[in-house]
Design a protein around this motif. Structure first.
Motif, short mmCIF file in Angstrom:
data_model
loop_
_atom_site.label_atom_id
_atom_site.label_comp_id
_atom_site.label_asym_id
_atom_site.label_seq_id
_atom_site.Cartn_x
_atom_site.Cartn_y
_atom_site.Cartn_z
N ASN A 11 0.43 6.53 -6.75
CA ASN A 11 0.22 6.48 -5.35
C ASN A 11 -0.43 5.33 -4.83
N ALA A 14 -0.60 4.99 -1.13
CA ALA A 14 -1.64 5.85 -0.53
C ALA A 14 -2.90 5.13 -0.79
N GLU A 15 -3.26 4.36 -1.90
CA GLU A 15 -4.33 3.81 -2.22
C GLU A 15 -4.65 2.50 -1.40
#
Length: 65
Positions: A11, A14-15
């Motif tokens: 992810n 997204a982070e």
């Protein structure tokens, strides 16, 4: 954790976006309402080309180092 290892997904993207949104939030020192916060996110992360056509043409003829 098991899915991340088995499927080799993460992810990170997204982070990264979340980190940039948190930076916008900190720089704003609070927004009057959610709409202004949302607009700031769109402005900074929207990927819009805000330069006029004349400026884009002038910059494209010069090499960037």
């Amino acid at each position: 954790m098991i899915n991340a290892v088995v499927l080799k997904v993460h992810n990170g993207h997204a982070e990264s976006i979340n980190s940039r949104i948190q930076r916008i939030k900190a720089q704003g020192r609070g927004f009057r309402n959610r709409e202004r916060f949302r607009n700031a996110i769109y402005f900074h992360l929207g990927g819009l080309d805000l330069y006029p056509a004349q400026v884009r043409k002038a910059n494209s003829t010069h090499s960037i180092r």
